[in-house]
Every structure is written in structure tokens, then in C-alpha cells.
Enzyme design. Structure first.
Site, mmCIF file in Angstrom:
data_model
loop_
_atom_site.group_PDB
_atom_site.id
_atom_site.type_symbol
_atom_site.label_atom_id
_atom_site.label_comp_id
_atom_site.label_asym_id
_atom_site.label_seq_id
_atom_site.Cartn_x
_atom_site.Cartn_y
_atom_site.Cartn_z
ATOM 1 N N ASP A 60 16.655 -8.768 20.218
ATOM 2 C CA ASP A 60 17.418 -10.017 20.266
ATOM 3 C C ASP A 60 16.827 -10.981 19.233
ATOM 4 O O ASP A 60 15.652 -11.335 19.301
ATOM 5 C CB ASP A 60 17.332 -10.614 21.677
ATOM 6 C CG ASP A 60 18.137 -11.897 21.798
ATOM 7 O OD1 ASP A 60 17.529 -12.966 21.677
ATOM 8 O OD2 ASP A 60 19.366 -11.827 21.995
ATOM 9 N N THR A 93 22.977 -14.320 17.299
ATOM 10 C CA THR A 93 21.846 -15.042 16.699
ATOM 11 C C THR A 93 21.348 -14.336 15.437
ATOM 12 O O THR A 93 21.014 -14.991 14.449
ATOM 13 C CB THR A 93 20.693 -15.166 17.709
ATOM 14 O OG1 THR A 93 20.420 -13.884 18.271
ATOM 15 C CG2 THR A 93 21.056 -16.113 18.831
ATOM 16 N N THR A 94 21.314 -13.002 15.461
ATOM 17 C CA THR A 94 20.838 -12.246 14.286
ATOM 18 C C THR A 94 21.796 -12.425 13.113
ATOM 19 O O THR A 94 21.363 -12.674 11.983
ATOM 20 C CB THR A 94 20.704 -10.751 14.651
ATOM 21 O OG1 THR A 94 19.904 -10.628 15.829
ATOM 22 C CG2 THR A 94 20.064 -9.972 13.523
ATOM 23 N N ASP A 393 23.250 -12.670 26.948
ATOM 24 C CA ASP A 393 24.181 -12.544 25.820
ATOM 25 C C ASP A 393 25.566 -12.107 26.301
ATOM 26 O O ASP A 393 26.589 -12.634 25.863
ATOM 27 C CB ASP A 393 23.649 -11.529 24.797
ATOM 28 C CG ASP A 393 22.443 -12.058 24.041
ATOM 29 O OD1 ASP A 393 22.064 -13.216 24.295
ATOM 30 O OD2 ASP A 393 21.883 -11.325 23.207
#
Length: 496
Positions: A60, A93-94, A393
Site C-alpha cells: 500500500d 495512493t501509489t 481501500d
């Protein structure tokens, strides 16, 4: 001769101009390179050692960057960007960090040509507006009442994470939790507050298959008098309090002057009578369970036990709010103001269960609960922490779909379509903004390129085929071809 005026501290280091720009770009690129390999279904897990000596094993993006200690202000801004994405969206987020790093790196050649940063940003902002329009043209609606379609959407989020090996279990948990918490706020608006009303409880031990969503609330508390108060009640009447059931103590220092021995006895009797009166007022409404956020004295516990009432004390405010929402109870601040309508009657079962070495209270089988608890079981704390991150998530994705039921094709398809659209439109833009505008479109290709790299495909051949597929599609027709992140071959996959 004019004496130089020193404004800054002697130890202050100041960078400006070209050197500061290059330093900011290098710092942002370094942060994005850290998590580049954690994108896609073939992503790698990172093993981090936190300052306390614990191990964090995750792919994550936000969890990784949260553990990294950086000093550079640009790198801190990137980490803040990841945190904002995690709070607002819950996933992606990545992708956000990789895109931000690529856009900054793409800006470097323009800075070397002495293009002013304001002009560069203006070109990027025009590209952003057109990218949003292209994404909206590519998007399609989804029926939120179609459970199988919703499960597919949530599964596509979990497919790149650790819990994908457990099948559709996590997707079902996330969807069930969001559907329980979701309620109509009026005016065609939905309210889905998973932060306050969907609590995740991690209990080490057991297997992942034992994870479940409770139609009610669970918390780590036992009754005040375990031997005498009931630990299991069917169809309980629950009273929630935000006031203490003990004699009020002085705020700071309290001085009482006693002239004779009988005064002390009278003082104690006054305390006892006040507690007895308070307990009698509560017992008159015939609740089975009393839960308070404050203290509950031994004398009050004695009176409640005599009335056949089970009591729990010092519960967290957030847990009390969840119980109120699940059972239909109202939290009371004064015992004198309690009414029959404040009693919660929607719960089907109150039960205290011992799991491992600790006692957990379950208030479950609620009718139309608007709050829930997700119980996670697993072999170790590290596994549970990663499952919790993945579930967070997945719940974020399910919430977003409930609030705005529209999807875009994945696997880098939307990024490639945006890249093509911006490259074509760049010819129509006049002035120096055309260059940065086109550069922003080319930077979008970083997502399909990273997906191809992480699954071991021939990057150049795969990207060339993908560009060709998008170029062959007539203008105005959405192209849904993206990278097949599972295989590692040079195949493309059409999103359906």
C-alpha cells in the site's frame, strides 16, 4: 559604506532559482521511485522496519510512505499528497505519487530551456481540464443495486493487494459494511460515513475465513460485576448515558468541615441516597443494559444488579455513537431527563463472549442498523494489519461508487486515452503553453508503462501495441484497451 543587514539565522540554508527547482524534482522523483514497484496485480510487497522494531509488510503506497522519515520539503509534500488521496478516495495512493513524480520529471527539460514555471503550470492546468473531460467521456454508469457488478468493482481494487489470494471474501466484507452504513440523507443524496460508523476490530487467532461483518456493534469490554450481571440477553432494552453513575467529585480541592461524628455519617448517607435515587429512576424505565461513557461506582453497580440490569462503564465516545445508531437509542446527558423514547430496542442480542484472554461485548442482530463492526481474524498482527489496510481501500472504493456510480476502464486504458487526446489537442493550442500541455499527455503513459514493467512484459513492444490500438480507434469512440497486468506477456486486454 552600507552595513549588510542579516535577516535570516546564521545556520539557515537558502536555495533559490534553478538549484531549488532541480532539487525539488529530484526529491519528488526519489519518492515516486520508492513505490513504483508496488503498482498493479504483479506488485511487490515492501518490508519496512519501524522505529519501535516492528515489521510492516505491505504494498500500500500510503502505508509505505507514512513509515518513511524525510527532510526535504518537496518529498514531504509528496507524502502529504498520498495522505490526502488516502483520506479522500481510500485507494490510488501509489498511482497519484507515480503520476506526480512523472509530471515533475517531464517539466525539467522545459525549465532547462528557461520556460517560466508559471507558464509551465498554466499548460499543466489546461491539460488537467481536458483530461477530466476525456475521463468523463470514457466513463460509464453502474447499477449500485447489482451486487455482482459491485463485487467486481471492489474486487478489481483488491486484485492488486495481499488479500486477493482469499478470493472475494474481502470484497464482500467491504460491500456489506458500506451498504449497512449507507443511508439516504434526503434530496437524492447518500451519506456513507465509514470512518465513524464502520469500525474494524482485529482479533489475533483463528483463520481469515472467520472474518465477518456484524449487523451491530462489538467492543472490548465486560460487564461491571461479572458474577452477578447477565452476560446474555435476548431483545435487550439498552440505555446509553454520557454522565457518571457515582457521586460527583470536587473539581479540584473540596474542603468539608465536620463538627461531630454524626456529620460524617450524614454525608455518606447523602451520597448513598443520591446514587439510589438515580438507579431507581433508571430502573423505572425497565432497561436490561446500561452503558455509560463515564464512571460507575460499586454502590450503583449493586443497585443495578438488584434491579436485574447489566452495566458497562467507561466506553469510548465513538463506540457509544455507533451503538446509538445501531440500536435506535439516544445518548442521555442527565439521568433526570431520560424518557421511554431514549431506550434502544432494535438490537436482537446482547452477549459478552470470551475470545482468547479478553472479553468482547456483542450487540448484534439489529433491525436496520446504520452502524457495523467488521471482525478480522488472522494468524498474526502483521497479517491483520495488512488485511485492515486492504479492507480500508476496498471500503473507500465501495463508498465512492455508492456516492457517484460511474467507472472508467482500468489497466492503464484511461491514462492512454487521455494521453492520446491531449497529444492530438496540443496542435490546436497557440503559444508557449502547447509544449507543457503535450508533455502532460505524454507523462500519463507512466501508468501503463509501470504496469508492463512490474509484470515482466516487453515494455517497448507492449506500449507500442497499446498506442497503435488507441490510434486505430476512430475519434469520439472510447477505446478501452489496457495492459493485462496478470500475464507478463505482450497481450492487451479490452475492459468490459
Amino acid at each position: 559604506m552600507q552595513v549588510p543587514v542579516t535577516v535570516l539565522n546564521a545556520s539557515t540554508k537558502r536555495e533559490q532559482g534553478r538549484k531549488a527547482q532541480v532539487g525539488n524534482i529530484a526529491a519528488a522523483k526519489a519518492v515516486s521511485d520508492i513505490i513504483r514497484t508496488t503498482l498493479g496485480p504483479r506488485s511487490m510487497l515492501k518490508m519496512l522496519l519501524d522505529p519501535n522494531g516492528g515489521i510492516v509488510l505491505t504494498n500500500d503506497g500510503h502505508a509505505i510512505l507514512r513509515e518513511i522519515d524525510v527532510n526535504h520539503p518537496a518529498a514531504k509534500s509528496m507524502i502529504q499528497l498520498s495522505r490526502t488521496q488516502d483520506e479522500e478516495v481510500g485507494d490510488g495512493t501509489t498511482s497519484v505519487i507515480i503520476l506526480a513524480g512523472e509530471l515533475l520529471q517531464a517539466a525539467e527539460p522545459w525549465l532547462e530551456r528557461h520556460l517560466h514555471p508559471t507558464v509551465l503550470v498554466r499548460g499543466y492546468m489546461r491539460a488537467l481540464e481536458d483530461a477530466i473531460k476525456t475521463s468523463q467521456d470514457l466513463s460509464f454508469s453502474i447499477d449500485t443495486n447489482d451486487r455482482s457488478a459491485m463485487l467486481q468493482v471492489v474486487q478489481s481494487c483488491i486484485g492488486t493487494k495481499y488479500t486477493s489470494r482469499f478470493g472475494s471474501l474481502m470484497a464482500e466484507l467491504a460491500l456489506d459494511a458500506v451498504q449497512i452504513v449507507s443511508h439516504d440523507a434526503g434530496g437524492g443524496q447518500h451519506e456513507v460515513d465509514i470512518k465513524n460508523y464502520a469500525k474494524i476490530e482485529k482479533i489475533p487467532g483463528g483463520t481469515i475465513e472467520e472474518c465477518k461483518v456484524l449487523k451491530g456493534v462489538m467492543f472490548n469490554k465486560d460487564v461491571v460485576v461479572p458474577g452477578r450481571m447477565r452476560r446474555r440477553i435476548q431483545n435487550p432494552r439498552i440505555l446509553l448515558l454520557d454522565c457518571p453513575l457515582e457521586y460527583k467529585k470536587g473539581e479540584s480541592q473540596t474542603a468539608v468541615e465536620l463538627m461531630k461524628e454524626e456529620d460524617w455519617a450524614a454525608l455518606l448517607k447523602a451520597e448513598e441516597e443520591w446514587i439510589a435515587a438515580a438507579c431507581n429512576q433508571i430502573a423505572a424505565l425497565k432497561p436490561n443494559v446500561v452503558i455509560t461513557e463515564k464512571g460507575l461506582s460499586d454502590l450503583a453497580a449493586h443497585f443495578l444488579t438488584k434491579a436485574g440490569i447489566s452495566a458497562i462503564r467507561r466506553l469510548r465516545k465513538t463506540d457509544n455513537n455507533r451503538i446509538a445508531r445501531a440500536t435506535g437509542a439516544t445518548i442521555c446527558n442527565r439521568i433526570e431527563e431520560i424518557r421511554e423514547t431514549d431506550i434502544g430496542t432494535k438490537a436482537g442480542l446482547f452477549e459478552v463472549v470470551k475470545i482468547g484472554d479478553e472479553f468482547f461485548t456483542f450487540i448484534v442482530d439489529c433491525k436496520e442498523p446504520k452502524a457495523c463492526t467488521i471482525v478480522l481474524r488472522g494468524a498474526s498482527k502483521d497479517v491483520l494489519n495488512e488485511v485492515e489496510r486492504n479492507l480500508h481501500d476496498a471500503m473507500g472504493v465501495a463508498r465512492n461508487i455508492c456516492l457517484e456510480p460511474r467507472l472508467v476502464p482500468g489497466g492503464g486504458a484511461v491514462e492512454m486515452a487521455v494521453s492520446r487526446a491531449l497529444t492530438e489537442r496540443a496542435h490546436t493550442i497557440e503559444g508557449v503553453e502547447a509544449g507543457p500541455y503535450k508533455t502532460a499527455g505524454q507523462a500519463m503513459e507512466v501508468i501503463p508503462r509501470t504496469l508492463a514493467q512490474n509484470c515482466g512484459a516487453n515494455v517497448i513492444r507492449t506500449l507500442t501495441k497499446l498506442r497503435a490500438k488507441h490510434a486505430e480507434t476512430p475519434a469520439g469512440t472510447p477505446c478501452t484497451y489496457g495492459i493485462n497486468g496478470e500475464t507478463g506477456g505482450d497481450q492487451l486486454r479490452q475492459n468490459t
